[in-house]
Design an enzyme around this catalytic site. Structure first.
Site, PDB file in Angstrom:
ATOM      1  N   SER A 108      -6.315 -67.581 -28.792  1.00 39.21           N
ATOM      2  CA  SER A 108      -5.132 -66.965 -29.430  1.00 39.21           C
ATOM      3  C   SER A 108      -4.056 -68.013 -29.694  1.00 39.21           C
ATOM      4  CB  SER A 108      -4.560 -65.844 -28.533  1.00 39.21           C
ATOM      5  OG  SER A 108      -5.456 -64.781 -28.453  1.00 39.21           O
ATOM      6  N   ALA A 145      -4.441 -61.470 -31.296  1.00 45.16           N
ATOM      7  CA  ALA A 145      -5.888 -61.241 -31.381  1.00 45.16           C
ATOM      8  C   ALA A 145      -6.531 -60.871 -30.052  1.00 45.16           C
ATOM      9  CB  ALA A 145      -6.625 -62.426 -31.987  1.00 45.16           C
ATOM     10  N   GLU A 146      -6.453 -61.767 -29.048  1.00 44.58           N
ATOM     11  CA  GLU A 146      -7.377 -61.539 -27.937  1.00 44.58           C
ATOM     12  C   GLU A 146      -6.921 -60.479 -26.944  1.00 44.58           C
ATOM     13  OE1 GLU A 146     -10.013 -64.908 -27.188  1.00 44.58           O
ATOM     14  OE2 GLU A 146      -8.331 -66.090 -27.892  1.00 44.58           O
ATOM     15  N   ALA A 147      -5.617 -60.303 -26.795  1.00 45.24           N
ATOM     16  CA  ALA A 147      -5.179 -59.205 -25.922  1.00 45.24           C
ATOM     17  C   ALA A 147      -5.748 -57.883 -26.429  1.00 45.24           C
ATOM     18  CB  ALA A 147      -3.658 -59.134 -25.876  1.00 45.24           C
TER      19      ALA A 147
END
Ligand code: FES
Ligand code: FES
Length: 942
Positions: free
Chosen positions: A699, A870-872
């Protein structure tokens, strides 16, 4: 083979075609005549990327043989629907509603939607969804909701209820595009089918040799010999390439950066020379004039091998008496500890409440629609040029140079427009394969894998086993956590050093837990290698700790949200790694969720029946932003003679929106110059033309590239600024001898500290993102089938740079989360070879009711107040579904995915009062013994 001359009415014009009756499909023919807007994803009728309208009906052209098409048939492809200068309302709506991420599915969806609106210009949302379900239009990026929004808006235009102008994005009066819904620049080419992806580019390289791979179809074996003689005699074959043709050390060199690592990361052969470690290892590559010739010849390559025992599960390779799978390193090759606060043995003994459980999350496949595709050639300056889907252009050069035997400084990597990867393309294997083939043949080469090959060759999310124990006091405040997590790295070590660290950072996040003891391990098996995947390493942790949170809440009789609420980080609190944060948004996030959560609980109570049980689940998630200590990114800004500015970077675009991220950062940073967005040009993702910005991973890109952009913009504007505060023109700069191009740098050195290898304490990344997910689910008692009715995400990723892109990541992340919870897997090598076989969620599996809300806490060190994103969004949505199943019907699914048969068996056991045996996995040693050993024998960091 017999040829047939045909006349077809394509996009309104008569076309004469010669085709192969038996073997040509309609998609083959359309693509051959240049209509490459028709994409081929699965190639087997499962994904709808190749949809066209044939005589008024939407069909999947990859599954339509030419012999079944009548002469004179009318065909509409994406190119016949609209053009960049004359968009159809559907195309504009797709752009405006964020329907384009990677865009590989886009032409197929738009063609399909056109087929719907031609027959019904006033559909309901469910009619649109049913249409896409029926026509198998599959999208892996968007969560489908923006696509339905786009169809509904386009239908309004078609009915005359809205103009194209009203549909278009309106630039705000102040001209600012940061923090708006400005559409991404790449969308125009993608909605019109004019964007060439890797296979399209390969088809348009007239002198390129086509490659076909010969894969191992056994998971563990000694390779004894390879016989290429029959293949070499096949028509069109130029060369059959084996390990003997590799000029370098024939290994990917991907260092395992961890002080506890007992492997060096040089274990992955480019072409197998002596040992097969997994199904899908590449034994040979055939280079031929055409794709068909290459594939036919590949069938003739034979190889002899001695079968070895196959260890497809790390519970086998972690067993005390397990034989060593790779002679170069032990089966458990990283064991990294976390130790915080007091000895948890004592704390847990004295805690009021304790729960424990063991969990497994599966080998989740990325399930992109575009299979892997790569090209290689020598460019005009003699550079070995590889075009690929890589998300790490600079790194790819470095980790393949020694293996292929080519000077790193003469390797050029270009990212093709990419039909998504979600992380798998961090692996340089296929780029290395095409590089070897170009060197061996001295000709341009191209390869596009079949979907089955893609499934076997590309990495997957690491499956993980975990044992966890969580304790709290009488009031529900957490006191301690103990855990072990073992990641199944599969056959190869690449990315293991990064992965193992995630197991030390996200178990038990985002809560304040004063005492912890844990171990994170990476372990070899003979299954496919695991690799990066959005949320990298964290969904496995949350599978354990977010279920334990619900279990502990139940044990002390508290509501799961309220239990979380009293335990989430508050101002000044520390993570399990002992780091503090610059923002503490979790309290506000849960406060914001509470009203909808309570309504959802009421709804579930009201609508639940004995047959269809409704429930609500929540799960929290946190993820890092940036790639460990000493992260570094470079971009450049250049003033052009016409007054425009070009931004140069290698911010890889996997569909997440690197183009729009670059544009909005640049526009915002250069606001004093008063440029319009269309006066900023983008030159991206070619290592020969742009500086190395670093991987699109962790991220990190929006944060790192954004700060580098601000740095470059300041330099450029300082150089342009005159004494009176106005700015020099390009000509004035040149005449005064002032440079017009500036390198911007962002570097986190000094801002962060690596984790202490003996305690797991430290803060290796510059920023963080936070989220909560809520799922409303329904379980059919008779079948165990789970339906997700709605999903909500509330997140804080800082100031949102572009709402379409960030919401897109959230909706897509939730789609993958639902798939992970309910169906997806790549475990059965014979079955999980296609989208459908692997449990791909089509539109009617993903709820239309998906919402995303933001708390935009500005980040002090973040560019324009932003963090990463994005990754959360793919950290824990799957656990919200799993917790929802428990809330609905009282069964806790500890081993994912929660397929109907599994839920049904648990329901039946519950009904019969059968106690489910609590499994506890064995990880090669006792947790306490291992931690005591590490305390007594700490690793010394030099
Ligand atoms: S349905 Fe034709 S490519 Fe997938
Ligand atoms: S935008 Fe649909 S698959 Fe990527």
């Amino acid at each position: 083979m017999a040829k047939r001359k045909m006349m077809l009415l394509i996009n309104g014009a008569e076309r004469m075609l010669i085709c192969d009756q038996e073997s040509d499909t309609l998609s083959d023919v359309l693509r051959r005549i240049g209509l490459t807007g028709t994409k081929v994803g699965c190639g087997t009728g499962q994904c709808g990327a190749c949809s066209v309208i044939l005589n008024g009906k939407v069909i999947r052209s990859c599954a339509k043989k030419m012999k079944n098409i009548d002469d004179g048939s009318a065909i509409t492809t994406i190119e016949g629907i609209g053009s960049p200068t004359n968009l159809h309302p559907l195309q504009l709506a797709w752009i405006v509603y964020g329907g384009v991420q990677c865009g590989f599915c886009t032409p197929g969806f738009i063609v399909s939607a056109k087929g719907l609106l031609d027959t019904n210009n006033n559909p309901t949302r469910q009619e649109v969804r049913d249409w896409f379900q029926k026509h198998r239009n599959a999208c892996r990026c968007t969560g489908y909701k923006p696509l339905v929004d786009a169809v509904m808006a386009a239908a309004k235009v078609i009915r005359g209820e809205m103009t194209m102008e009203e549909l278009s994005f309106a630039i705000p009066e102040d001209g600012r595009i940061y923090n708006t819904r400005y559409p991404r620049p790449a969308a125009l080419a993608k909605v019109t089918g004019t964007c060439d992806y890797g296979d399209d580019i390969g088809m348009k390289m007239p002198d390129a040799l086509h490659l076909a791979v010969v894969m191992a179809r056994v998971s563990h074996a000694k390779l004894l010999s390879i016989d290429t003689s029959e293949a070499e005699k096949m028509p069109g074959v130029e060369k059959v390439i084996t390990h003997k043709d590799v000029k370098g050390i024939n290994r990917i060199t991907f260092p395992v950066a961890n002080p506890w690592a007992k492997a060096n990361g040089f274990d992955h052969s480019i072409l197998v020379s002596d040992k097969i470690y997994r199904y899908g290892d590449i034994i040979a590559v055939v280079a031929a004039r055409t794709k068909k010739e290459a594939r036919e010849a590949a069938k003739k390559v034979t190889f002899a091998y001695e079968q070895l025992p196959e260890y497809l599960n790390i519970l086998e390779t972690m067993a005390i008496d397990a034989p060593q799978v790779n002679p170069e390193y032990p089966n458990i090759y990283i064991e990294a500890p976390i130790v915080k606060g007091q000895d948890t043995r004592e704390v847990i003994k004295n805690s009021a409440h304790v729960v424990e459980g063991s969990f497994y999350s599966q080998r989740q496949p990325h399930l992109v629609i575009e299979p892997d595709t790569n090209q290689a050639y020598f460019d005009e300056e003699g550079r070995l040029t590889v075009q690929c889907k890589s998300l790490a252009l600079g790194m790819t050069k470095g980790v393949m140079a020694a293996g292929i035997g080519f000077p790193v400084e003469n390797i050029r990597i270009i990212e093709n427009p990419t039909g998504a990867s979600f992380g798998y393309s961090i692996s340089p294997l296929m780029p290395a394969i095409v590089a070897v083939a170009a060197m061996a043949t001295e000709k341009p080469v191209t390869v596009t894998l079949s979907y089955e090959e893609h499934q076997h060759i590309t990495g997957k999310r690491a499956p993980a086993f975990s044992n966890g124990k969580l304790a709290c006091d009488e009031k529900g405040k957490l006191t301690a956590i103990e855990y072990e997590i073992a990641y199944d790295k599969g056959a190869y070590t690449e990315t293991a050093g990064i992965l193992v660290q995630k197991g030390l950072r996200f178990m038990g996040a985002p809560y304040t837990i004063p005492n912890a003891m844990g171990l994170s391990k990476t372990v070899i098996s003979n299954h496919t290698n695991s690799t990066a995947y959005r949320g990298f390493g964290s969904p496995q942790c949350y599978t354990c700790s977010e279920q334990l949170m619900d279990m502990l809440a139940e044990k002390i009789g508290m509501d799961p949200l309220e239990f979380r609420y009293i335990n989430v980080y508050r101002e000044g609190d520390e993570s399990l790694n002992g780091n503090q944060f610059d923002v503490y948004p979790m309290v506000e996030i849960l406060d914001k969720l509470r009203p909808s959560y309570q309504e959802a609980l009421e709804r579930a109570k009201k609508e639940s029946t004995p047959e269809l049980r409704r429930g609500v689940g929540i799960a929290c998630g946190e993820y890092n932003v940036t790639s460990g200590p000493n992260d570094h990114a470079e971009v450049a800004l250049g003033l052009n003679s016409d007054g425009t500015v070009t931004h140069y970077n290698t911010w890889e675009d996997q569909g997440q929106g690197a183009d729009i991220g670059t544009l909005v950062h640049t526009h915002e940073a250069l606001r004093p110059l008063g440029l319009r967005a269309d006066q900023i040009r983008l030159c991206m993702n070619d290592t020969a033309l742009a500086p190395i910005t670093g991987p699109a991973a962790g991220s990190r890109s929006h944060y790192m590239a954004g700060n580098a952009t601000i740095n470059a913009a300041e330099q450029l504007m300082n150089a342009m600024r005159k004494e009176d505060g106005t700015y020099r023109t390009y000509d004035e700069m040149v005449s005064e001898g002032i440079p017009t191009k500036y390198l911007g740098i962002s570097d986190t050195t000094g801002q962060t500290t690596d984790l202490d290898p003996n305690t797991g304490q430290g803060n290796p990344t510059a920023e963080y993102t936070f989220a909560v997910f809520m799922a409303e689910v329904e379980v059919e008692v008779a079948t165990g089938k789970t339906k997700v009715h709605s999903m909500k995400c509330i997140a804080d990723v800082g100031v949102v740079g572009n709402f379409l892109a960030v919401e897109g990541q959230a909706l897509g992340g939730m789609e993958h989360g639902i798939g992970m919870a309910l169906s997806e897997d790549y475990d059965d090598i014979q079955k999980h070879i296609s989208l459908i076989g692997s449990g791909f969620p089509f539109i009617n599996t993903i709820p239309d009711d998906m919402t995303v809300e933001f708390i935009e806490t500005p980040r002090a060190t973040g560019p324009h107040g932003s963090s990463g994103c994005a990754e959360a969004f793919q950290s824990s949505p799957h656990v919200a579904v799993i917790n929802g199943i428990y809330n609905a019907c009282g069964v806790r699914v500890k081993e994912l995915p929660a397929r109907p048969e599994k839920v049904k068996a648990l329901l039946e056991a519950n009904a019969e009062g059968i106690e489910i045996e609590q499994k506890k996995y064995f990880f090669g040693s006792d947790l306490y013994d291992k931690i005591d050993y590490i305390k007594a024998n700490p690793v010394i960091v030099g």
